[in-house]
Design a protein around this motif. Structure first.
Motif, mmCIF file in Angstrom:
data_model
loop_
_atom_site.group_PDB
_atom_site.id
_atom_site.type_symbol
_atom_site.label_atom_id
_atom_site.label_comp_id
_atom_site.label_asym_id
_atom_site.label_seq_id
_atom_site.Cartn_x
_atom_site.Cartn_y
_atom_site.Cartn_z
ATOM 1 N N GLY A 146 39.353 47.908 34.198
ATOM 2 C CA GLY A 146 39.096 47.600 35.437
ATOM 3 C C GLY A 146 38.220 46.176 35.445
ATOM 4 O O GLY A 146 38.577 45.339 36.356
ATOM 5 N N ARG A 147 37.405 45.972 34.454
ATOM 6 C CA ARG A 147 36.618 44.648 34.747
ATOM 7 C C ARG A 147 37.591 43.374 34.506
ATOM 8 O O ARG A 147 37.421 42.557 34.908
ATOM 9 N N ILE A 148 38.512 43.682 33.536
ATOM 10 C CA ILE A 148 39.402 42.769 33.212
ATOM 11 C C ILE A 148 40.436 42.378 34.400
ATOM 12 O O ILE A 148 40.554 41.335 34.919
ATOM 13 N N LEU A 149 40.875 43.491 35.121
ATOM 14 C CA LEU A 149 41.618 43.306 36.140
ATOM 15 C C LEU A 149 40.902 42.490 37.437
ATOM 16 O O LEU A 149 41.371 41.514 38.226
ATOM 17 N N GLN A 150 39.697 42.847 37.531
ATOM 18 C CA GLN A 150 38.808 42.304 38.608
ATOM 19 C C GLN A 150 38.508 40.632 38.210
ATOM 20 O O GLN A 150 38.395 39.836 39.162
ATOM 21 N N ALA A 151 38.554 40.508 36.882
ATOM 22 C CA ALA A 151 38.159 38.925 36.492
ATOM 23 C C ALA A 151 39.621 38.235 36.700
ATOM 24 O O ALA A 151 39.464 36.952 36.841
ATOM 25 N N THR A 152 40.680 39.075 36.615
ATOM 26 C CA THR A 152 42.046 38.308 36.787
ATOM 27 C C THR A 152 42.292 38.062 38.244
ATOM 28 O O THR A 152 42.819 37.057 38.620
ATOM 29 N N PHE A 153 42.363 39.101 38.956
ATOM 30 C CA PHE A 153 42.566 39.243 40.594
ATOM 31 C C PHE A 153 40.997 39.457 41.281
ATOM 32 O O PHE A 153 40.557 40.245 41.911
ATOM 33 N N GLN A 154 40.473 38.040 41.275
ATOM 34 C CA GLN A 154 39.124 38.148 41.917
ATOM 35 C C GLN A 154 38.956 38.033 43.461
ATOM 36 O O GLN A 154 37.923 38.684 43.943
ATOM 37 N N HIS A 155 39.896 37.604 44.052
ATOM 38 C CA HIS A 155 39.652 37.270 45.429
ATOM 39 C C HIS A 155 39.730 38.625 46.363
ATOM 40 O O HIS A 155 40.924 39.020 46.504
ATOM 41 N N GLU A 156 38.573 38.742 46.981
ATOM 42 C CA GLU A 156 38.489 39.985 47.841
ATOM 43 C C GLU A 156 39.385 40.010 49.110
ATOM 44 O O GLU A 156 39.668 40.895 49.744
ATOM 45 N N LYS A 157 39.801 38.600 49.512
ATOM 46 C CA LYS A 157 40.493 38.458 50.745
ATOM 47 C C LYS A 157 42.152 39.059 50.418
ATOM 48 O O LYS A 157 42.497 39.664 51.551
ATOM 49 N N TYR A 158 42.559 38.913 48.926
ATOM 50 C CA TYR A 158 43.643 39.509 48.696
ATOM 51 C C TYR A 158 43.940 40.764 47.732
ATOM 52 O O TYR A 158 44.851 41.372 47.803
ATOM 53 N N PHE A 159 42.938 41.116 47.053
ATOM 54 C CA PHE A 159 43.035 42.138 46.220
ATOM 55 C C PHE A 159 41.879 43.219 46.315
ATOM 56 O O PHE A 159 40.671 42.962 46.638
ATOM 57 N N ASN A 160 42.460 44.373 46.150
ATOM 58 C CA ASN A 160 41.429 45.517 46.558
ATOM 59 C C ASN A 160 41.645 46.457 45.234
ATOM 60 O O ASN A 160 42.781 47.064 44.678
ATOM 61 N N HIS A 161 40.258 46.709 44.456
ATOM 62 C CA HIS A 161 40.297 47.536 43.270
ATOM 63 C C HIS A 161 39.470 48.797 43.365
ATOM 64 O O HIS A 161 38.584 48.798 44.037
ATOM 65 N N HIS A 162 40.261 49.634 42.734
ATOM 66 C CA HIS A 162 39.680 50.834 42.841
ATOM 67 C C HIS A 162 39.144 51.574 41.368
ATOM 68 O O HIS A 162 39.606 50.962 40.512
ATOM 69 N N VAL A 163 38.412 52.353 41.455
ATOM 70 C CA VAL A 163 37.831 52.968 40.345
ATOM 71 C C VAL A 163 38.820 54.088 39.983
ATOM 72 O O VAL A 163 39.690 54.840 40.778
ATOM 73 N N HIS A 164 39.300 54.283 38.371
ATOM 74 C CA HIS A 164 40.197 54.992 37.913
ATOM 75 C C HIS A 164 39.999 56.624 38.552
ATOM 76 O O HIS A 164 38.829 56.936 39.087
ATOM 77 N N LEU A 165 41.110 57.306 38.511
ATOM 78 C CA LEU A 165 40.799 58.761 39.093
ATOM 79 C C LEU A 165 39.961 59.530 38.211
ATOM 80 O O LEU A 165 39.558 59.123 36.897
ATOM 81 N N PRO A 166 39.513 60.753 38.778
ATOM 82 C CA PRO A 166 38.645 61.708 37.831
ATOM 83 C C PRO A 166 38.973 61.969 36.448
ATOM 84 O O PRO A 166 40.357 62.230 36.597
ATOM 85 N N ASP A 167 38.216 61.840 35.474
ATOM 86 C CA ASP A 167 38.463 62.029 33.994
ATOM 87 C C ASP A 167 38.781 63.397 34.013
ATOM 88 O O ASP A 167 37.877 64.254 33.149
ATOM 89 N N ASN A 168 39.894 63.997 34.206
ATOM 90 C CA ASN A 168 40.288 65.396 34.272
ATOM 91 C C ASN A 168 41.613 65.642 33.997
ATOM 92 O O ASN A 168 42.397 64.785 34.837
ATOM 93 N N GLU A 169 42.065 66.300 33.288
ATOM 94 C CA GLU A 169 43.584 66.624 32.799
ATOM 95 C C GLU A 169 44.445 66.831 34.315
ATOM 96 O O GLU A 169 45.636 66.632 34.480
ATOM 97 N N PHE A 170 43.545 67.486 35.295
ATOM 98 C CA PHE A 170 44.378 67.659 36.618
ATOM 99 C C PHE A 170 44.909 66.414 37.299
ATOM 100 O O PHE A 170 45.893 66.551 38.288
ATOM 101 N N PHE A 171 44.093 65.343 36.943
ATOM 102 C CA PHE A 171 44.453 64.226 37.543
ATOM 103 C C PHE A 171 44.994 63.085 36.739
ATOM 104 O O PHE A 171 44.434 61.923 36.832
ATOM 105 N N GLY A 172 45.590 63.506 35.600
ATOM 106 C CA GLY A 172 46.013 62.725 34.390
ATOM 107 C C GLY A 172 47.004 61.462 34.872
ATOM 108 O O GLY A 172 47.974 61.802 35.784
ATOM 109 N N ASP A 173 46.667 60.247 34.725
ATOM 110 C CA ASP A 173 47.537 59.160 35.290
ATOM 111 C C ASP A 173 47.503 58.265 34.324
ATOM 112 O O ASP A 173 46.601 57.814 33.745
#
Length: 446
Positions: A146-173
């Motif tokens: 997430g930090r690498i993606l935010q450092a690569t795609f920084q501009h808030e006008k164009y990019f929206n970064h989400h936190v990864h889904l809950p760390d549980n196998e029910f939401f395995g992504d």
């Protein structure tokens, strides 16, 4: 306004190794404990990326994870100096230690799911790092990713970064490895296809019996909500449980899409006919090319061994599509014959280009695993961190960086060497300066 599909390839890290950590990944298990060549691995990946740039494609790079992951080892109770932590973990809990040394972040198809601005409700490009909960060694990645993606795609006008889904196998992504997007043009609203292996909350539904289904329907639905995707722009398809049990651990091992083409094996999906009808209906008036590979032409085992579908399909500047394939496809009689025939058929795919990425293939990932696709318009591309985009000068810098810091040979038994940790951190610290990422690694924040 112009629109592009930009491939961001993961740089292979300086501790690239074969620990055989991924149950369900045949190549990973079959090469466990073999000697690796980190320098060759990094150069193979970088040369593939540069070759695509030379073809006229927009190409970027993403930084690797820090490994060994000393911070996680400390969280698990190993204490002392960094050198002592490595020695204690390697001796007392060798499997845990190896998991914390995983080189798997090189496969950036698993880094995140990306939805372009043409598809999203707020008109921004959305990123959700994959939580990768099915494998402990990969579940260590999302925060730094997430930090690498935010450092690569920084501009808030164009990019929206989400936190990864809950760390549980029910939401395995598992990220873009189970996601593809079809569109008439990269700048037009498309159909985002989410492929899942099982239902998390309804255990009466079919699921594989031998190997794990790593992606859940519920995770796919959550990402579609986070990204503000409309129901008319999303299709959910279940991967065939039987094909997962044959070693197809991600959908990108059995199908791949680009613009109006979906290239797939006949055993790839459940309810194929129904799902394809929904894709065509949501795609619109222009026909989708569903290119089916029959089992009698290419058995599933050959598809997995050669990663026929873990290839990239790209649209070249002249409008033709090309497949970017590993040399293993060329060396397999059935797969080579099929690809020779494919380019003569009435489909948009007119070329095949073969690349040597054997260091990655032996660890369980082909050309498609090595890249994260991000569809951008020219304004969004201008807002990307320019130091992460590949041109001749940056290619030379990165090549020199690899030559300076990487070993030619690495054994699993070398991973607890404190000098390797020093070498790796020195390399990564210099890389963040080359790419101007800031302090994305835990050791830089201490």
């Amino acid at each position: 306004m112009q629109h592009f599909e930009v491939n961001f390839d993961g740089l292979v890290g300086p501790t690239h190794n074969y620990a055989g950590l991924s149950f369900g990944n045949v190549a990973s298990l079959s090469n466990a404990n073999a000697s690796s060549n980190p320098k060759q691995a990094a150069k193979q990946g970088l040369q593939k990326a540069k070759a695509l740039a030379d073809m006229g494609m927009k190409q970027g790079v993403l930084a690797p994870q820090e490994r060994p992951d000393v911070l996680t080892l400390r969280r698990l109770g190993f204490s002392g100096s960094d050198a002592q932590v490595l020695q204690k973990a390697a001796k007392q809990a060798p499997q845990v230690f190896l998991a914390c040394c995983s080189a798997s972040s090189m496969w950036t198809a698993n880094a995140a799911t990306v939805s372009p601005s043409a598809d999203t409700a707020d008109g921004k490009v959305h990123f959700t790092p994959a939580n990768l909960t099915n494998k402990f060694h990969r579940s260590l990645e999302p925060q730094v990713t997430g930090r690498i993606l935010q450092a690569t795609f920084q501009h808030e006008k164009y990019f929206n970064h989400h936190v990864h889904l809950p760390d549980n196998e029910f939401f395995g992504d598992e990220g873009a490895a189970n996601h593809t997007r079809l569109c008439s043009n990269y700048g037009h609203a498309g159909v985002e296809i989410f492929v899942y292996g099982r239902h998390a909350f309804d255990v009466t539904q079919p699921a594989p019996k031998k190997y794990p289904a790593r992606q859940t329907l519920e995770a796919c639905q959550a990402i579609a909500r986070l990204h503000g995707l409309s129901d008319e722009g999303v299709v959910y398809i279940q991967q065939n449980p039987d094909v997962i049990d044959q070693g197809v651990f991600h959908n990108d091992v059995i199908s791949v899409g680009n613009q109006n083409v979906l290239f797939y094996h006949e055993q790839a999906f459940r309810n194929t006919e129904q799902a394809f009808a929904e894709i065509q209906q949501k795609f619109g008036d222009q026909p989708v090319h569903f290119i089916k590979v029959d089992t009698h032409d290419v058995p599933v085992l050959d598809a997995v061994k050669t990663y026929l579908f873990n290839t990239q399909i790209i649209t070249l500047p002249n409008g033709e599509m090309a497949i970017i394939a590993p040399t293993e496809c060329q060396e397999n009689a059935a797969v080579s014959a099929y690809l020779d025939k494919l380019v003569t058929l009435n489909t948009p795919i007119k070329q095949v280009h073969y690349f040597d990425v054997k260091q990655s293939m032996r660890n369980g990932g082909g050309p498609a695993c090595l890249r994260l696709r991000v569809a951008l318009n020219d304004q969004e591309l201008d807002a990307v961190n320019p130091n992460t985009l590949l041109d001749d000068n940056q290619f030379e810098r990165l090549n020199a960086w690899i030559d300076k810091h990487y070993r030619d040979q690495l054994l699993v038994s070398d991973l607890h060497d404190p000098q390797l940790l020093i070498e790796s951190r020195t390399a990564l610290d210099e890389l963040t300066q080359i790419l101007k990422l800031g302090s994305v690694y835990p050791f830089q924040q201490d």
